[in-house]
Every structure is written in structure tokens, then in C-alpha cells.
Design a protein around this motif. Structure first.
Motif, PDB file in Angstrom:
ATOM      1  N   SER A   1       0.812  -1.219   0.000  1.00 59.82           N
ATOM      2  CA  SER A   1       0.000   0.000   0.000  1.00 59.82           C
ATOM      3  C   SER A   1       0.845   1.268   0.000  1.00 59.82           C
ATOM      4  O   SER A   1       0.336   2.357  -0.283  1.00 59.82           O
ATOM      5  CB  SER A   1      -0.923   0.007   1.220  1.00 59.82           C
ATOM      6  OG  SER A   1      -0.166  -0.076   2.419  1.00 59.82           O
ATOM      7  N   SER A   2       2.140   1.159   0.331  1.00 57.64           N
ATOM      8  CA  SER A   2       3.004   2.341   0.311  1.00 57.64           C
ATOM      9  C   SER A   2       3.341   2.793  -1.100  1.00 57.64           C
ATOM     10  O   SER A   2       3.722   3.949  -1.302  1.00 57.64           O
ATOM     11  CB  SER A   2       4.291   2.052   1.086  1.00 57.64           C
ATOM     12  OG  SER A   2       4.975   0.926   0.530  1.00 57.64           O
ATOM     13  N   ASP A   3       3.223   1.907  -2.081  1.00 60.45           N
ATOM     14  CA  ASP A   3       3.465   2.262  -3.475  1.00 60.45           C
ATOM     15  C   ASP A   3       2.205   2.930  -4.030  1.00 60.45           C
ATOM     16  O   ASP A   3       1.218   2.259  -4.365  1.00 60.45           O
ATOM     17  CB  ASP A   3       3.829   1.013  -4.279  1.00 60.45           C
ATOM     18  CG  ASP A   3       4.342   1.335  -5.681  1.00 60.45           C
ATOM     19  OD1 ASP A   3       4.183   2.494  -6.112  1.00 60.45           O
ATOM     20  OD2 ASP A   3       4.892   0.434  -6.342  1.00 60.45           O
ATOM     21  N   GLU A   4       2.212   4.254  -4.109  1.00 60.86           N
ATOM     22  CA  GLU A   4       1.019   4.993  -4.487  1.00 60.86           C
ATOM     23  C   GLU A   4       0.575   4.690  -5.916  1.00 60.86           C
ATOM     24  O   GLU A   4      -0.619   4.572  -6.197  1.00 60.86           O
ATOM     25  CB  GLU A   4       1.261   6.501  -4.325  1.00 60.86           C
ATOM     26  CG  GLU A   4       1.454   6.947  -2.883  1.00 60.86           C
ATOM     27  CD  GLU A   4       0.181   6.792  -2.073  1.00 60.86           C
ATOM     28  OE1 GLU A   4      -0.913   6.841  -2.674  1.00 60.86           O
ATOM     29  OE2 GLU A   4       0.282   6.618  -0.852  1.00 60.86           O
ATOM     30  N   ILE A   5       1.531   4.570  -6.823  1.00 60.80           N
ATOM     31  CA  ILE A   5       1.168   4.334  -8.222  1.00 60.80           C
ATOM     32  C   ILE A   5       0.502   2.977  -8.382  1.00 60.80           C
ATOM     33  O   ILE A   5      -0.558   2.840  -9.027  1.00 60.80           O
ATOM     34  CB  ILE A   5       2.418   4.446  -9.117  1.00 60.80           C
ATOM     35  CG1 ILE A   5       3.027   5.847  -9.009  1.00 60.80           C
ATOM     36  CG2 ILE A   5       2.060   4.135 -10.564  1.00 60.80           C
ATOM     37  CD1 ILE A   5       4.303   6.017  -9.802  1.00 60.80           C
ATOM     38  N   LEU A   6       1.093   1.949  -7.772  1.00 62.26           N
ATOM     39  CA  LEU A   6       0.515   0.602  -7.858  1.00 62.26           C
ATOM     40  C   LEU A   6      -0.839   0.548  -7.152  1.00 62.26           C
ATOM     41  O   LEU A   6      -1.793  -0.067  -7.653  1.00 62.26           O
ATOM     42  CB  LEU A   6       1.485  -0.409  -7.248  1.00 62.26           C
ATOM     43  CG  LEU A   6       1.016  -1.867  -7.233  1.00 62.26           C
ATOM     44  CD1 LEU A   6       0.792  -2.387  -8.651  1.00 62.26           C
ATOM     45  CD2 LEU A   6       2.017  -2.751  -6.485  1.00 62.26           C
ATOM     46  N   LYS A   7      -0.928   1.208  -5.997  1.00 67.02           N
ATOM     47  CA  LYS A   7      -2.193   1.186  -5.245  1.00 67.02           C
ATOM     48  C   LYS A   7      -3.312   1.859  -6.033  1.00 67.02           C
ATOM     49  O   LYS A   7      -4.442   1.346  -6.086  1.00 67.02           O
ATOM     50  CB  LYS A   7      -1.992   1.869  -3.900  1.00 67.02           C
ATOM     51  CG  LYS A   7      -3.243   1.905  -3.032  1.00 67.02           C
ATOM     52  CD  LYS A   7      -2.969   2.497  -1.678  1.00 67.02           C
ATOM     53  CE  LYS A   7      -2.570   3.953  -1.789  1.00 67.02           C
ATOM     54  NZ  LYS A   7      -2.415   4.581  -0.457  1.00 67.02           N
ATOM     55  N   ASN A   8      -3.021   2.973  -6.661  1.00 62.60           N
ATOM     56  CA  ASN A   8      -4.045   3.674  -7.429  1.00 62.60           C
ATOM     57  C   ASN A   8      -4.521   2.855  -8.625  1.00 62.60           C
ATOM     58  O   ASN A   8      -5.722   2.809  -8.929  1.00 62.60           O
ATOM     59  CB  ASN A   8      -3.509   5.020  -7.901  1.00 62.60           C
ATOM     60  CG  ASN A   8      -3.212   5.950  -6.734  1.00 62.60           C
ATOM     61  OD1 ASN A   8      -3.682   5.737  -5.617  1.00 62.60           O
ATOM     62  ND2 ASN A   8      -2.417   6.975  -6.989  1.00 62.60           N
ATOM     63  N   ASP A   9      -3.591   2.184  -9.294  1.00 61.32           N
ATOM     64  CA  ASP A   9      -3.989   1.353 -10.433  1.00 61.32           C
ATOM     65  C   ASP A   9      -4.776   0.124  -9.991  1.00 61.32           C
ATOM     66  O   ASP A   9      -5.712  -0.307 -10.681  1.00 61.32           O
ATOM     67  CB  ASP A   9      -2.754   0.930 -11.229  1.00 61.32           C
ATOM     68  CG  ASP A   9      -2.161   2.077 -12.025  1.00 61.32           C
ATOM     69  OD1 ASP A   9      -2.892   3.052 -12.272  1.00 61.32           O
ATOM     70  OD2 ASP A   9      -0.973   2.005 -12.400  1.00 61.32           O
ATOM     71  N   ILE A  10      -4.421  -0.441  -8.835  1.00 60.59           N
ATOM     72  CA  ILE A  10      -5.173  -1.608  -8.336  1.00 60.59           C
ATOM     73  C   ILE A  10      -6.596  -1.191  -7.958  1.00 60.59           C
ATOM     74  O   ILE A  10      -7.571  -1.903  -8.250  1.00 60.59           O
ATOM     75  CB  ILE A  10      -4.440  -2.246  -7.142  1.00 60.59           C
ATOM     76  CG1 ILE A  10      -3.141  -2.912  -7.614  1.00 60.59           C
ATOM     77  CG2 ILE A  10      -5.328  -3.270  -6.446  1.00 60.59           C
ATOM     78  CD1 ILE A  10      -2.326  -3.506  -6.497  1.00 60.59           C
TER      79      ILE A  10
END
Length: 676
Positions: free
Chosen positions: A71-80
Motif C-alpha cells: 500500500s506504500s506504493d502509491e502508483i501501484l495502489k491507485n492502479d489496483i
């Protein structure tokens, strides 16, 4: 296409079952983008990509572990989150905003199979989102973006807030079947688990914040829809009384209902045993029924066992006429279940906060959006349901008019009446059975909201508070004396059709009419009589009048201000004597409810009528008319209830010398006209 899809969800990562960890793939972000692209290009007729991802359990085994651990990876979290919003959208939207197509009179079996498969995958997704770790990530992300000031937010922050609200809406929207879960009341269902996860992570408080903050008004419709989906299985009264001890009356009522069920079951068993005979039916004999006629007016011959002779009818051997499938009665909406005490207390706390903080502003904003057509189609459904639910909740929790004052107005009453008429006309005009049923359901919500408004008016009318009683009187004068408020329910009841309308709609409709009749009954007891309005036929005159004669008869007599003052000085003593002596009752109606003129403008007509009565020496009737007008137009030119004799005399003098009412009498054709 199949190989690319398998490669995409396989490259997300792998799970280590022994250690309970999830290892992210090297091309995880690119694989998530590929899945988003594949779902965007999916076939709306069969949805092969969506079905394949559901079969592979990609959401449960890959996407949710990636969301919670990284969840700390903002880009990955937003895409998920973007991918989850697409995966959890309703099956109705996945198939191009249409339910399974109909070929002739039979449904397309392949299309129906795909629709059911996608719907089953959604139910499994809902169970996966009951994990509190997932809701913790969503709640913390939503809180971080909501804490930012309006000036410091960028477009990406607004998109993330909207996606999280849509994801919560999609999760709550997934239907749950009580027959499949096989859960009783006071048991935790999947929907209750989702609600508890939202409450444990503070998302319900964030929804109240979004609804109460004027800077977040663009999310009001999302908040209304989420509240509707959270509370759709709940009943307001058990939710409002949660945590209170059960009274002796309630315990006796439940015990009486249990005894009735036990007696009914025993009677059913005894009846089934009585039908069983020790001998075969062919040895039962032949009997003649003395009180029934058979063929050719002869005595009825009975060839059946005597156990069923009391329930015999001529219709037993008749073949029942088969009803077409498209003419079957509508099933009642899903029943309301009672959740566990902890869930009910959490929902009760959320409802109390919503009422105290944001009910009035969000209902005002929603109504404004609906009237200005700034909302989506059929969003008035959430407005009507939320109004009915929270007004009933407030009535059973702590009766307070101030926290629901926005929906307890004449403008709201008129708006609900317009929605009633619109949904009723749509139901009558739509030829497709499915769309007509949807309009009937929206009509049901409007009837329930109108019924709750009448409940509040009745409660306020019986209240000892003078302010509540006066407000209820004003609303009664509009509800009971305007034909559109009473004729709509008679029209709906006459044209009731069980093919498109449920029995629950008919039940609420009958209860609404019953409350309306009780209001009429209370008004009759209070005033002693009810004014029945009717049209009077004008009779033609036998002779003809000349034009000059008509002009002479209709020409008003102009009186100056000095002449009016002189007339008042002459009648002043008689007016004071009437005010001081006997209590007066009003049998006059100060306004015409059937007139097209607004009630506020009819105030001048009442003033003119009062002046005419005073001029004719009918001081008692003039004073009674002023007191009746005071109930319709409180704190106006007619004064207040707590006035003494001198103040009442000054009010009559002001009305008698007022030039506005004199001009109104001249316009309306009075025989005396006062100049300014």
C-alpha cells in the motif's frame, strides 16, 4: 487473447502458502495496466475476460494481497483500486446496461449463462472484501486525501476519492441471497461483515464528514447511494430501539405470536390426520348432500370420504386456468432482517450522527440537484428512500423536528407529489414489463415518503407545543383542502395492477389513505365542521340590462381616509365590547383552497372580507375571521395568539384603514371602494 490474459494475471506475483506472504512480480505494474486494458476492450455480450478472471480468482489471490502489502506504493495502489472498481461493477453494467436479452418469447440461454456466472463471481468478491485489512487501506487512503485542503488538492486526489467511493458502492451493491447464505436473524451475514469492516476502519464517519462539509458537496450523491445500500436490509424501528430493554408488552406480543404459530401447526397436523381413512376410498360409500344442488336441480351425490365433506366445493374438479408467465403477480421486495446487536448499535450511531450533522444540508443539496437536473437519472430514488428511513428513525429514536426540518416543509410535500405523479404516469405509459416494474418500485418509495410526512403532521397536530401545533395546522390546510393531494391516491388505488405493482405497495397505499382519513377526523373534532367545496351553477337572468344600468350598479363608491376614520370612531365602542365579552368560534374559511391564486396573495382577500364585515356591522364575524386568518398566516398582519383587548382592537383598526385591502375590494368588485 487467452494467452495474453493468462500471462497478464500470472505476472502479478506469487503467494507463499507456508509463510503466508505474497511476492510481487517484476512486471506487476505493467500487468495491472494490461488487465485494465483487457477489461476495457471486453465483449459486452459475453464478457469472456471478466469471467476468466473470476475463474482464476485473480481478485482474491493476487489483487487484494498486493493492495494490503504494498500500500506504500502509491502508483501501484491507485492502479489496483482502478482495476477493482472495474471488476466489481454490477453485472447489469457489464452487459451494456441491459439484462439478458430476449429472443422471441424465450431468453437466450448462452447470454443468461454468462450473466449468472458474472453475478456469482461478484458474490465471491464480496466475501473477499470482508477482510478488515483491505478496508483499512481504503479507509486510510480516503482519510489522507480528505484531510487535504481544497486549495492543495489536485485532480489526481479528486479521482482517487471518487474511485474509493465507487468501489465501496460496488461492494455494497452486490446482491446477497438469504436462501443461499441460510442465515437467521441475529446472525452475521456477508453484508453485515462488510458494514462492520467499514465501521471498524472509520469509513462511516468519513461518509458523515463528506455529507456535512459544504466544500465536499460534489460527493453528496455518492454518500446518499452508499447509505441506501448500507441500510437497505434494515428496518428503522428496530434500529432506533437497539440497546433498549424489551418491554413486557413486546414480550407478550412475541409469546402470543409463537403460541398462534404452534396452534396453527397442530391444527394442520390434525387436519392431515383426519383426511387419512382406515378404509380405501372406493369403500367409502355414496352419500346425498341435502343442502347442495347437483345436475338438473337434483340432490348432490357425494362419492368421497366424509372427512372432507365440510370443505367440498364444486370447483374441486375444475381445471384452474393457467396464467401466462408475463402476467404473474409481482413478488414482494426482499424482507428486512435484523442483524446482530453490535451491527445494529454501530448503524444506530452512524444514523444519529448523520441526522445531527448532515441530514438537513445534504437533503437540501440533493433536492436542488434533482430539480435542476444536475444528478443522474433516477437518483430521486435515493432521496425518497433516505427521507423515509431517517424520518421514521428519528420518530422512533428521539422525536425532534429540527433535525429533519428540511424535509418537513410545504415545498418538499409538493415535490414528493410531483414525483408521485411522474412515476405513476411512467408506470402507466411504459409498455415493457421490466421498466414498468421499475417505475412501480420508485412509486412505492414516493408513497412511503409521503406516508412518513403524514405521520409527522399527525404527531405534530397532537403535540402540546404551540409552535408544532401551528405548523401542523398550516400543513393540514394545504393537504386537506387541495384536491391534488387527495385525488392521487384514489387514482393509484383504482388502477392498481398486480402484474407491475407489489402487494407491499398496496399495503403502504392503504395505510397512507388511513392516516389521511385520521387527519380529516381530527380536524372535524377540533373545528366541529369541514368545509365542502363545490361549484355553483349560475342561472341566467330573464331580462336584459342596459349597459348604462350595469355601469351604474357596478361603479364603486369612493370613501376618503377621513370618512374611514369617522366610521371607525363610530364603531370603536361596539368592537371593544365584542372583543371583551364572549369567546368566539370561527366557522369561516379565510382562504379558497381550490383557487389558482397562491395562499400568500389570498391574505389580501381575507383583509378585504374582514373590512366588509366591519362596515356592515358584523363585528363578531369580522373578529372570528381575523382569528381564523391568524392560524393560516401566523405572526403577520392578523397579529398573534397572546394579544390583549387593546392589541386586537388595533389590529382590526389597521385592517380597516389599510389602503391595500380597499384597493383589493375595488378590484374584486365590491360595492364600496376606498382611495389611498
Amino acid at each position: 487473447m487467452e494467452d495474453d490474459l493468462v500471462a497478464a494475471y500470472s505476472g502479478l506475483g506469487t503467494a507463499d502458502a507456508d509463510k503466508g506472504e505474497y511476492h510481487r512480480g517484476e512486471e506487476c505494474l505493467a500487468c495491472v495496466k494490461d488487465l485494465i486494458r483487457s477489461l476495457r476492450d471486453d465483449d459486452p455480450q459475453r464478457c469472456p475476460v471478466r469471467r476468466r478472471l473470476g475463474e482464476a480468482k485473480t481478485l482474491q489471490t493476487d489483487l487484494l494481497p498486493l493492495l494490503t502489502k504494498f500500500s506504500s506504493d502509491e502508483i501501484l495502489k491507485n492502479d489496483i483500486i482502478r482495476l477493482l472498481v472495474n471488476l466489481t461493477q454490477p453485472a447489469y453494467l457489464c452487459f451494456g446496461n441491459e439484462y439478458p436479452s430476449v429472443v422471441g418469447r424465450h431468453k437466450d440461454p448462452e447470454h443468461m449463462k454468462c450473466f449468472i456466472e458474472v453475478n456469482n463471481h461478484l458474490k465471491i468478491y464480496k466475501e473477499a472484501f470482508a477482510n478488515q485489512k483491505v478496508m483499512h487501506v481504503l479507509g486510510s487512503t480516503l482519510a489522507d486525501h480528505c484531510q487535504k485542503d481544497w486549495e492543495s488538492r489536485d485532480e489526481d486526489d479528486m479521482i482517487i476519492i471518487e474511485r474509493i467511493l465507487l468501489l465501496i458502492r460496488n461492494i455494497l451493491h452486490i446482491p446477497t441471497e438469504a436462501s443461499e447464505e441460510q442465515r437467521t436473524n441475529d446472525d452475521v451475514s456477508v453484508h453485515d461483515q462488510i458494514i462492520w469492516s467499514l465501521h471498524a476502519n472509520g469509513i462511516d464517519e468519513l461518509l458523515v464528514f463528506l455529507g456535512s462539509n459544504p466544500e465536499e458537496k460534489q460527493w453528496c450523491m455518492h454518500v446518499m447511494e452508499i447509505l441506501f445500500l448500507m441500510l437497505r436490509e434494515q428496518s428503522p424501528r428496530p434500529l432506533a430501539t437497539a440497546g433498549r430493554g424489551r418491554s413486557a408488552t413486546e414480550r407478550e406480543k412475541d409469546l402470543r405470536a409463537l403460541n398462534d404459530l404452534l396452534l396453527e401447526e397442530n391444527a394442520r397436523h390434525m387436519k392431515s390426520r383426519a383426511r387419512l381413512s382406515s378404509r380405501h376410498s372406493r369403500f367409502g360409500g355414496t352419500f346425498v348432500l341435502m343442502d347442495k344442488k347437483g345436475i338438473a336441480d337434483e340432490q348432490m351425490i357425494y362419492h368421497r370420504p366424509l372427512q372432507g365433506i365440510n370443505s367440498y366445493s364444486h370447483d374441486v374438479e375444475k381445471v384452474r386456468r393457467r396464467r401466462p408467465c408475463n402476467m404473474h403477480p409481482v413478488r414482494d421486495p426482499p424482507f428486512e432482517r435484523m442483524s446482530t446487536l453490535s451491527i445494529r448499535l454501530a448503524l444506530q450511531q452512524m444514523c444519529v450522527q448523520f441526522l445531527q450533522c448532515c441530514y438537513n444540508p445534504i437533503m437540501k443539496l440533493t433536492k436542488d440537484n434533482l430539480m435542476r437536473e444536475r444528478a443522474m437519472e433516477h437518483d430521486d430514488t435515493y432521496y425518497l428512500w433516505i427521507m423515509r428511513f431517517f424520518m421514521e428513525f428519528s420518530r422512533h429514536y428521539q422525536f425532534r423536528v429540527d433535525i429533519i426540518g428540511e424535509t418537513l416543509t410545504l415545498s418538499t410535500l409538493h415535490y414528493i407529489l410531483s414525483l408521485l405523479s411522474r412515476h405513476y404516469e411512467n408506470m402507466k405509459m411504459q409498455k415493457r414489463e421490466l421498466t414498468a416494474k421499475h417505475s412501480s418500485q420508485r412509486l412505492h418509495y414516493a408513497i412511503q415518503a409521503y406516508k412518513e410526512l403524514l405521520e409527522y403532521v399527525q404527531y405534530m397536530g397532537n403535540s402540546k407545543d404551540e409552535a408544532l401545533h401551528s405548523n401542523a395546522t398550516v400543513m393540514k390546510n394545504n393537504i386537506l383542502y387541495r384536491p391534488e393531494y387527495r385525488d392521487i391516491f384514489v387514482t393509484i388505488m383504482r388502477n392498481y395492477n398486480d402484474v407491475v405493482s407489489s402487494k407491499a405497495l398496496l399495503k403502504d397505499l392503504v395505510e397512507t389513505v388511513h392516516i389521511y382519513l385520521r387527519l380529516v377526523e381530527n380536524l372535524c373534532k377540533h373545528k366541529g365542521r369541514v368545509v365542502v367545496q363545490g361549484k355553483r351553477k349560475r342561472r341566467g337572468t330573464t331580462g336584459r340590462r342596459t349597459k348604462s344600468r350595469k355601469d351604474n350598479e357596478n361603479s364603486p363608491v369612493v370613501l376618503s381616509t377621513d370618512q374611514l376614520q369617522e366610521m371607525w370612531d363610530q364603531m370603536r365602542g361596539d368592537v371593544e365590547r365584542v372583543i371583551d365579552t364572549e369567546p368566539l368560534s370561527c366557522d369561516l374559511l379565510p382562504f379558497d383552497a381550490a383557487s389558482e391564486t397562491p395562499i400568500e396573495e389570498q391574505k389580501y382577500s381575507a383583509m378585504a372580507k374582514t373590512r366588509e364585515l366591519l362596515r356592515d356591522g358584523k363585528y363578531a364575524e369580522g373578529l372570528a375571521l381575523v382569528r381564523a386568518s391568524r392560524e393560516v398566516w401566523p405572526d403577520d398582519v392578523f397579529g398573534t395568539e397572546d394579544m390583549d383587548v387593546v392589541e386586537q382592537r388595533d389590529v382590526l383598526k389597521k385592517i380597516f384603514l389599510d389602503p391595500v385591502s380597499g384597493v383589493y375590494m375595488c378590484v374584486c368588485g365590491a360595492d364600496v371602494c376606498w382611495d389611498r
